[in-house]
Write a protein that holds these residues in place. Sequence first.
Motif, PDB file in Angstrom:
ATOM      1  N   GLU A 309     -53.820-131.612 -38.323  1.00  0.00           N
ATOM      2  CA  GLU A 309     -53.220-132.801 -38.896  1.00  0.00           C
ATOM      3  C   GLU A 309     -53.851-133.676 -38.174  1.00  0.00           C
ATOM      4  O   GLU A 309     -53.882-134.667 -38.240  1.00  0.00           O
ATOM      5  N   GLY A 310     -55.493-133.495 -38.210  1.00  0.00           N
ATOM      6  CA  GLY A 310     -56.386-134.535 -38.132  1.00  0.00           C
ATOM      7  C   GLY A 310     -56.898-134.152 -36.639  1.00  0.00           C
ATOM      8  O   GLY A 310     -57.417-135.271 -36.472  1.00  0.00           O
ATOM      9  N   LEU A 311     -56.367-133.983 -36.653  1.00  0.00           N
ATOM     10  CA  LEU A 311     -56.273-133.912 -34.364  1.00  0.00           C
ATOM     11  C   LEU A 311     -56.853-132.539 -34.124  1.00  0.00           C
ATOM     12  O   LEU A 311     -55.803-131.395 -34.467  1.00  0.00           O
ATOM     13  N   ALA A 312     -57.652-132.957 -33.476  1.00  0.00           N
ATOM     14  CA  ALA A 312     -57.984-131.752 -32.426  1.00  0.00           C
ATOM     15  C   ALA A 312     -57.696-131.797 -30.902  1.00  0.00           C
ATOM     16  O   ALA A 312     -57.526-133.031 -29.789  1.00  0.00           O
ATOM     17  N   ILE A 313     -56.839-130.678 -29.902  1.00  0.00           N
ATOM     18  CA  ILE A 313     -56.833-130.539 -28.474  1.00  0.00           C
ATOM     19  C   ILE A 313     -57.996-130.672 -27.652  1.00  0.00           C
ATOM     20  O   ILE A 313     -58.911-129.653 -28.081  1.00  0.00           O
ATOM     21  N   VAL A 314     -58.673-131.061 -26.972  1.00  0.00           N
ATOM     22  CA  VAL A 314     -59.791-131.522 -26.231  1.00  0.00           C
ATOM     23  C   VAL A 314     -59.568-131.225 -24.228  1.00  0.00           C
ATOM     24  O   VAL A 314     -58.428-131.975 -24.455  1.00  0.00           O
ATOM     25  N   ARG A 319     -57.447-132.271 -17.962  1.00  0.00           N
ATOM     26  CA  ARG A 319     -57.069-133.090 -18.407  1.00  0.00           C
ATOM     27  C   ARG A 319     -56.708-133.169 -20.121  1.00  0.00           C
ATOM     28  O   ARG A 319     -57.953-132.990 -20.312  1.00  0.00           O
ATOM     29  N   TYR A 320     -55.543-132.910 -20.932  1.00  0.00           N
ATOM     30  CA  TYR A 320     -55.952-132.333 -22.272  1.00  0.00           C
ATOM     31  C   TYR A 320     -55.450-133.549 -23.196  1.00  0.00           C
ATOM     32  O   TYR A 320     -54.661-134.495 -22.141  1.00  0.00           O
ATOM     33  N   VAL A 330     -57.859-140.597 -29.604  1.00  0.00           N
ATOM     34  CA  VAL A 330     -56.287-140.744 -30.212  1.00  0.00           C
ATOM     35  C   VAL A 330     -55.865-140.847 -28.614  1.00  0.00           C
ATOM     36  O   VAL A 330     -54.622-141.543 -29.303  1.00  0.00           O
ATOM     37  N   ILE A 331     -55.765-139.352 -28.653  1.00  0.00           N
ATOM     38  CA  ILE A 331     -54.596-139.441 -27.263  1.00  0.00           C
ATOM     39  C   ILE A 331     -55.502-139.563 -25.840  1.00  0.00           C
ATOM     40  O   ILE A 331     -55.732-138.177 -25.845  1.00  0.00           O
ATOM     41  N   PRO A 332     -54.611-140.479 -25.072  1.00  0.00           N
ATOM     42  CA  PRO A 332     -55.092-139.652 -23.852  1.00  0.00           C
ATOM     43  C   PRO A 332     -55.219-138.721 -23.461  1.00  0.00           C
ATOM     44  O   PRO A 332     -54.037-137.841 -23.030  1.00  0.00           O
ATOM     45  N   MET A 333     -56.670-138.247 -21.903  1.00  0.00           N
ATOM     46  CA  MET A 333     -56.269-137.111 -21.153  1.00  0.00           C
ATOM     47  C   MET A 333     -56.340-137.402 -20.553  1.00  0.00           C
ATOM     48  O   MET A 333     -55.772-136.849 -19.359  1.00  0.00           O
ATOM     49  N   ILE A 334     -54.118-137.145 -20.173  1.00  0.00           N
ATOM     50  CA  ILE A 334     -53.693-136.941 -19.259  1.00  0.00           C
ATOM     51  C   ILE A 334     -52.610-136.636 -19.000  1.00  0.00           C
ATOM     52  O   ILE A 334     -51.705-135.980 -17.763  1.00  0.00           O
ATOM     53  N   TYR A 335     -52.499-135.252 -20.105  1.00  0.00           N
ATOM     54  CA  TYR A 335     -51.564-133.743 -19.777  1.00  0.00           C
ATOM     55  C   TYR A 335     -51.953-132.769 -18.864  1.00  0.00           C
ATOM     56  O   TYR A 335     -53.329-132.756 -19.771  1.00  0.00           O
ATOM     57  N   ASP A 336     -51.013-131.899 -18.628  1.00  0.00           N
ATOM     58  CA  ASP A 336     -51.303-130.738 -17.900  1.00  0.00           C
ATOM     59  C   ASP A 336     -52.181-129.791 -19.290  1.00  0.00           C
ATOM     60  O   ASP A 336     -52.667-128.546 -19.282  1.00  0.00           O
ATOM     61  N   LEU A 337     -52.050-130.069 -20.199  1.00  0.00           N
ATOM     62  CA  LEU A 337     -51.596-128.787 -21.110  1.00  0.00           C
ATOM     63  C   LEU A 337     -51.004-129.807 -23.222  1.00  0.00           C
ATOM     64  O   LEU A 337     -50.164-130.448 -22.515  1.00  0.00           O
ATOM     65  N   CYS A 338     -51.897-129.284 -23.088  1.00  0.00           N
ATOM     66  CA  CYS A 338     -50.530-129.361 -24.686  1.00  0.00           C
ATOM     67  C   CYS A 338     -50.795-128.519 -26.089  1.00  0.00           C
ATOM     68  O   CYS A 338     -51.597-127.128 -26.083  1.00  0.00           O
ATOM     69  N   GLY A 339     -50.147-128.683 -26.817  1.00  0.00           N
ATOM     70  CA  GLY A 339     -50.127-127.688 -28.103  1.00  0.00           C
ATOM     71  C   GLY A 339     -50.392-128.460 -29.231  1.00  0.00           C
ATOM     72  O   GLY A 339     -50.381-129.535 -29.245  1.00  0.00           O
ATOM     73  N   SER A 340     -50.706-127.570 -30.275  1.00  0.00           N
ATOM     74  CA  SER A 340     -50.973-128.165 -31.875  1.00  0.00           C
ATOM     75  C   SER A 340     -49.891-129.219 -32.157  1.00  0.00           C
ATOM     76  O   SER A 340     -49.014-128.992 -32.291  1.00  0.00           O
ATOM     77  N   PHE A 341     -50.645-130.161 -32.997  1.00  0.00           N
ATOM     78  CA  PHE A 341     -49.246-130.287 -33.723  1.00  0.00           C
ATOM     79  C   PHE A 341     -49.149-129.961 -35.088  1.00  0.00           C
ATOM     80  O   PHE A 341     -49.597-129.267 -35.917  1.00  0.00           O
TER      81      PHE A 341
END
Length: 410
Positions: A309-314, A319-320, A330-341
């Motif tokens: 959906e146009g975004l990748a998790i880095v 921090r993710y 697009v979304i700041p790297m402030i998370y412990d982990l993320c899943g795909s949109f």
Amino acid sequence: MQNALIKTTPQSLQKLSKALAITEKLLEDDNPLGLPELIPYRKGNKWGFCNRKKEIVIECKYDWVKLFDGDFAIVSNNKGTQEGLPIMITRSGVEVSVFFERFWIRSEDYREGNFFFESISYFWSGLQLVRKDDRKYGFIDRYGNIRVPIIYDDADDYFHKGITFAKKAGKWGLINSNGEELSDFIYDYGSFIFKLPEYHSFSLELIGVKKEGKYGFIDKKGNEVIPFIYDEGNPFSEGLASVRKEGKYGFIDKKGNEVIPFIYDYADWFSEGIASVKKEGKYGFIDKKGNEVISFIYDDVKYEGAFNEGLAIVEKNNRYGFIDNAGNEVIPMIYDLCGSFSEGLAAAKKNNKWGFIDKKGNQVISFIYDDLHGFYDYEKFNSFSEGLVTVKRNNTTFYIDKQGTAYYEE
């Protein structure tokens, strides 16, 4: 046409088109969350189904249930037992089929030897992998009919475009969903592990397999197309495949030509025109000509680097966050982990709790969940499907929708 039952004119067709558009819009408005007609509902420790108004339609009497796949859903009253008898029910709750007197259904973590029915998979492409007491595998359809003979020592549980791998006499080969053997059984390993929606675009024109310790590519008839000279091979995506040779990764085309040189420590597949690669300990992204399009500044790229959906998790500094295909954060790297949109939302973990965010990073569902994949359904791993996702809180697994509504009661 004088004898037509209904006379049509450009004006009447235009009116009909508008009426159909209005009808479609009303149907959408009636189900803005995209929910299925029947939703798995948990009441205490028992499961049943409710409608979109949370009215119980099928009694909560099962130890677990699966989402309906077409006209049927798999349910069981023998959760977690090897001798359990999963059955199917219709949308009216009628129990219609007990598959076999005894059989096993492959769980998603089968390579660790676990066969727990809580991990039961769906009928991928209309078929379900089963194992009988003699430890032979085959496939049945939704009515319990044997579609692929139960004669194999092992098999992948997913037919990708009608083809999968099966094993006999210690070697792997290709079979189709009609039970026909497409290749000789001469390969050390072959596997379709790609069940997530974003993987469905993978080409089957060429299939990576391993023989005598090396990887190459065959066609759907088992003919060798690209020789077995690689130490590792990934599926073709968008016309290219990443392969490893002499410790480095590069990309080849479908004729086996080297398109992008073998200079990377790791390389994923192409998605939305770019691929994540690793060099000198950092990840970045390249285009199909090997040009660097996003700088090598990331410690990790999650989920095989695929843009979804146009975004990748880095990841940076443990921090993710998310970037777009131009490298913008697009979304700041402030998370412990993320899943795909998926369906506009992504799972994110913060302070050891899970919640969901939108593509602007706004919190949509509160960070209150302990886990998000209690059933390990591949196509629902950390993501929404049909407007639902499984969550776990206080050691209890249940479904929520995109507004955070829980389909559960004590």
